[in-house]
Design a protein around this motif. Structure first.
Motif, PDB file in Angstrom:
ATOM      1  N   ALA A  95      48.728  33.475  31.484  1.00  0.00           N
ATOM      2  CA  ALA A  95      49.279  32.351  31.095  1.00  0.00           C
ATOM      3  C   ALA A  95      50.620  31.990  30.603  1.00  0.00           C
ATOM      4  CB  ALA A  95      48.525  32.745  29.158  1.00  0.00           C
ATOM      5  N   ALA A  96      51.733  33.420  30.250  1.00  0.00           N
ATOM      6  CA  ALA A  96      52.845  32.934  30.020  1.00  0.00           C
ATOM      7  C   ALA A  96      53.768  32.259  31.438  1.00  0.00           C
ATOM      8  CB  ALA A  96      53.719  34.163  30.107  1.00  0.00           C
ATOM      9  N   VAL A  97      52.877  32.597  32.602  1.00  0.00           N
ATOM     10  CA  VAL A  97      53.301  32.076  34.494  1.00  0.00           C
ATOM     11  C   VAL A  97      52.536  30.648  33.902  1.00  0.00           C
ATOM     12  CG1 VAL A  97      52.700  32.811  36.523  1.00  0.00           C
ATOM     13  CG2 VAL A  97      53.886  34.380  35.221  1.00  0.00           C
ATOM     14  N   LEU A  98      52.047  30.258  34.016  1.00  0.00           N
ATOM     15  CA  LEU A  98      51.040  29.108  33.797  1.00  0.00           C
ATOM     16  C   LEU A  98      52.221  28.140  33.367  1.00  0.00           C
ATOM     17  CD1 LEU A  98      47.078  29.872  33.759  1.00  0.00           C
ATOM     18  CD2 LEU A  98      48.902  28.722  35.642  1.00  0.00           C
ATOM     19  N   GLN A  99      52.618  28.562  32.041  1.00  0.00           N
ATOM     20  CA  GLN A  99      53.386  28.185  31.227  1.00  0.00           C
ATOM     21  C   GLN A  99      55.007  28.068  31.628  1.00  0.00           C
ATOM     22  OE1 GLN A  99      53.590  29.350  27.057  1.00  0.00           O
ATOM     23  NE2 GLN A  99      54.727  28.025  26.578  1.00  0.00           N
ATOM     24  N   GLN A 100      55.136  28.648  32.161  1.00  0.00           N
ATOM     25  CA  GLN A 100      56.361  28.768  32.671  1.00  0.00           C
ATOM     26  C   GLN A 100      56.762  28.109  33.623  1.00  0.00           C
ATOM     27  OE1 GLN A 100      58.725  32.713  32.918  1.00  0.00           O
ATOM     28  NE2 GLN A 100      57.816  32.900  30.211  1.00  0.00           N
ATOM     29  N   TRP A 101      55.690  28.507  35.319  1.00  0.00           N
ATOM     30  CA  TRP A 101      56.233  27.917  35.493  1.00  0.00           C
ATOM     31  C   TRP A 101      55.380  26.628  36.516  1.00  0.00           C
ATOM     32  CZ3 TRP A 101      55.213  33.411  39.252  1.00  0.00           C
ATOM     33  CH2 TRP A 101      55.929  33.529  38.780  1.00  0.00           C
ATOM     34  N   LYS A 102      55.916  26.051  37.336  1.00  0.00           N
ATOM     35  CA  LYS A 102      55.250  24.854  37.387  1.00  0.00           C
ATOM     36  C   LYS A 102      54.267  24.874  38.590  1.00  0.00           C
ATOM     37  CE  LYS A 102      58.726  22.112  38.707  1.00  0.00           C
ATOM     38  NZ  LYS A 102      59.830  20.694  39.535  1.00  0.00           N
ATOM     39  N   ILE A 103      52.805  25.136  38.148  1.00  0.00           N
ATOM     40  CA  ILE A 103      52.466  25.348  39.389  1.00  0.00           C
ATOM     41  C   ILE A 103      50.264  25.176  38.173  1.00  0.00           C
ATOM     42  CG2 ILE A 103      53.423  27.264  40.915  1.00  0.00           C
ATOM     43  CD1 ILE A 103      51.794  29.626  39.472  1.00  0.00           C
ATOM     44  N   GLY A 104      49.595  25.593  39.323  1.00  0.00           N
ATOM     45  CA  GLY A 104      47.872  24.930  38.768  1.00  0.00           C
ATOM     46  C   GLY A 104      47.857  26.630  38.459  1.00  0.00           C
ATOM     47  N   LEU A 105      46.141  26.201  37.918  1.00  0.00           N
ATOM     48  CA  LEU A 105      45.549  27.689  38.521  1.00  0.00           C
ATOM     49  C   LEU A 105      45.028  28.177  39.833  1.00  0.00           C
ATOM     50  CD1 LEU A 105      44.138  29.483  36.098  1.00  0.00           C
ATOM     51  CD2 LEU A 105      42.177  27.937  36.598  1.00  0.00           C
ATOM     52  N   GLU A 106      45.408  26.770  40.268  1.00  0.00           N
ATOM     53  CA  GLU A 106      44.370  27.624  42.092  1.00  0.00           C
ATOM     54  C   GLU A 106      45.679  28.341  42.451  1.00  0.00           C
ATOM     55  OE1 GLU A 106      44.964  23.796  41.000  1.00  0.00           O
ATOM     56  OE2 GLU A 106      42.979  24.463  39.792  1.00  0.00           O
ATOM     57  N   THR A 107      46.883  27.636  42.465  1.00  0.00           N
ATOM     58  CA  THR A 107      48.045  28.126  42.802  1.00  0.00           C
ATOM     59  C   THR A 107      48.492  29.765  42.731  1.00  0.00           C
ATOM     60  OG1 THR A 107      49.021  26.849  43.467  1.00  0.00           O
ATOM     61  CG2 THR A 107      50.502  27.700  43.571  1.00  0.00           C
ATOM     62  N   LEU A 108      47.751  29.672  40.764  1.00  0.00           N
ATOM     63  CA  LEU A 108      47.974  31.408  40.825  1.00  0.00           C
ATOM     64  C   LEU A 108      46.569  32.060  41.268  1.00  0.00           C
ATOM     65  CD1 LEU A 108      49.968  33.050  38.951  1.00  0.00           C
ATOM     66  CD2 LEU A 108      48.410  32.322  36.889  1.00  0.00           C
ATOM     67  N   GLU A 109      45.990  31.445  41.174  1.00  0.00           N
ATOM     68  CA  GLU A 109      44.820  32.492  41.843  1.00  0.00           C
ATOM     69  C   GLU A 109      44.985  32.484  43.595  1.00  0.00           C
ATOM     70  OE1 GLU A 109      41.103  34.510  41.403  1.00  0.00           O
ATOM     71  OE2 GLU A 109      42.308  33.539  39.968  1.00  0.00           O
ATOM     72  N   GLU A 110      45.386  31.997  44.300  1.00  0.00           N
ATOM     73  CA  GLU A 110      45.764  32.591  44.776  1.00  0.00           C
ATOM     74  C   GLU A 110      47.157  33.438  45.480  1.00  0.00           C
ATOM     75  OE1 GLU A 110      47.814  28.933  47.736  1.00  0.00           O
ATOM     76  OE2 GLU A 110      45.821  27.409  46.790  1.00  0.00           O
ATOM     77  N   ILE A 111      48.420  33.058  44.965  1.00  0.00           N
ATOM     78  CA  ILE A 111      49.221  34.093  44.697  1.00  0.00           C
ATOM     79  C   ILE A 111      48.391  35.733  43.657  1.00  0.00           C
ATOM     80  CG2 ILE A 111      51.197  34.171  42.982  1.00  0.00           C
ATOM     81  CD1 ILE A 111      51.845  31.790  43.177  1.00  0.00           C
ATOM     82  N   TRP A 112      47.949  36.153  43.059  1.00  0.00           N
ATOM     83  CA  TRP A 112      47.829  36.882  41.994  1.00  0.00           C
ATOM     84  C   TRP A 112      45.687  36.184  41.948  1.00  0.00           C
ATOM     85  CZ3 TRP A 112      49.077  37.481  35.937  1.00  0.00           C
ATOM     86  CH2 TRP A 112      48.336  38.679  35.582  1.00  0.00           C
ATOM     87  N   PRO A 113      45.461  36.919  42.299  1.00  0.00           N
ATOM     88  CA  PRO A 113      43.947  36.948  42.252  1.00  0.00           C
ATOM     89  C   PRO A 113      43.383  37.756  40.745  1.00  0.00           C
ATOM     90  CG  PRO A 113      43.881  37.598  44.543  1.00  0.00           C
ATOM     91  CD  PRO A 113      45.440  37.521  43.758  1.00  0.00           C
TER      92      PRO A 113
END
Length: 184
Positions: free
Chosen positions: A27-45
């Motif tokens: 949640a903190a990474v999603l808030q701090q970085w300019k990325i969506g949930l899909e991109t975070l899922e690619e980075i860190w499944p």
């Protein structure tokens, strides 16, 4: 931060955090970085276990499958590694330095306002002004990828007005010991 980092002596331990802690980090990474949930899922499944690598000087490196993805100093913001930033360049807002500042940047020195406000430098437009304390990707004039990651010491509007003093404190840069560390 990673100027003299040696994994054999500077890493204190590696542990997988609890799932509730992993959710709060996500949640903190999603808030701090300019990325969506899909991109975070690619980075860190979601199915992959995050490993918390505790280091000296209160640095925490987080890795997935032994590949460092991001790090944190004390309880500060999460910074992506440069390798991750090269794969996903839109994670952090961009600032640019002129050719004269490149050698200082590659030595880990803080970036001064004149290097960002000169003809070769780049600051976001006034509509997209960055506040003090924002994590940024530092690009060099004429280069495609970021050469460093830092945190702003002044807002971008103050950088334009004052045009002196430290603008961006560098936390990691191309060629430091975190860059050399491909696996933990």
């Amino acid at each position: 931060m990673f100027k003299k980092f040696t994994p054999s002596t500077d890493i204190a331990g590696q542990t997988p955090p609890k799932s509730s802690v992993q959710r709060s980090i996500r949640a903190a990474v999603l808030q701090q970085w300019k990325i969506g949930l899909e991109t975070l899922e690619e980075i860190w499944p979601k199915k992959e276990t995050l490993i918390h690598v505790k280091c000296r000087e209160h640095i925490s490196i987080y890795s997935v499958q032994s590949v460092p993805l991001f790090f944190q100093h004390f309880d500060g913001p999460f910074y992506p590694t440069l390798r991750l930033l090269h794969r996903y360049p839109s994670i952090l807002p961009k600032v640019g330095v002129d050719r004269g500042a490149i050698r200082f940047l590659l030595a880990g020195a803080p970036m001064m306002c004149p290097g960002l406000t000169s003809a070769g430098g780049y600051l976001p437009p006034s509509e997209e002004a960055l506040p003090k304390g924002t994590a940024v990707a530092v690009h060099a004039e004429g280069k495609e990828h970021a050469v460093g990651i830092g945190i702003t010491e002044l807002s971008t509007e103050d950088m334009r007005k004052l045009n002196k003093d430290v603008a961006v404190e560098i936390v990691t840069y191309l060629g430091d010991d975190l860059w050399a560390l491909q696996n933990l």
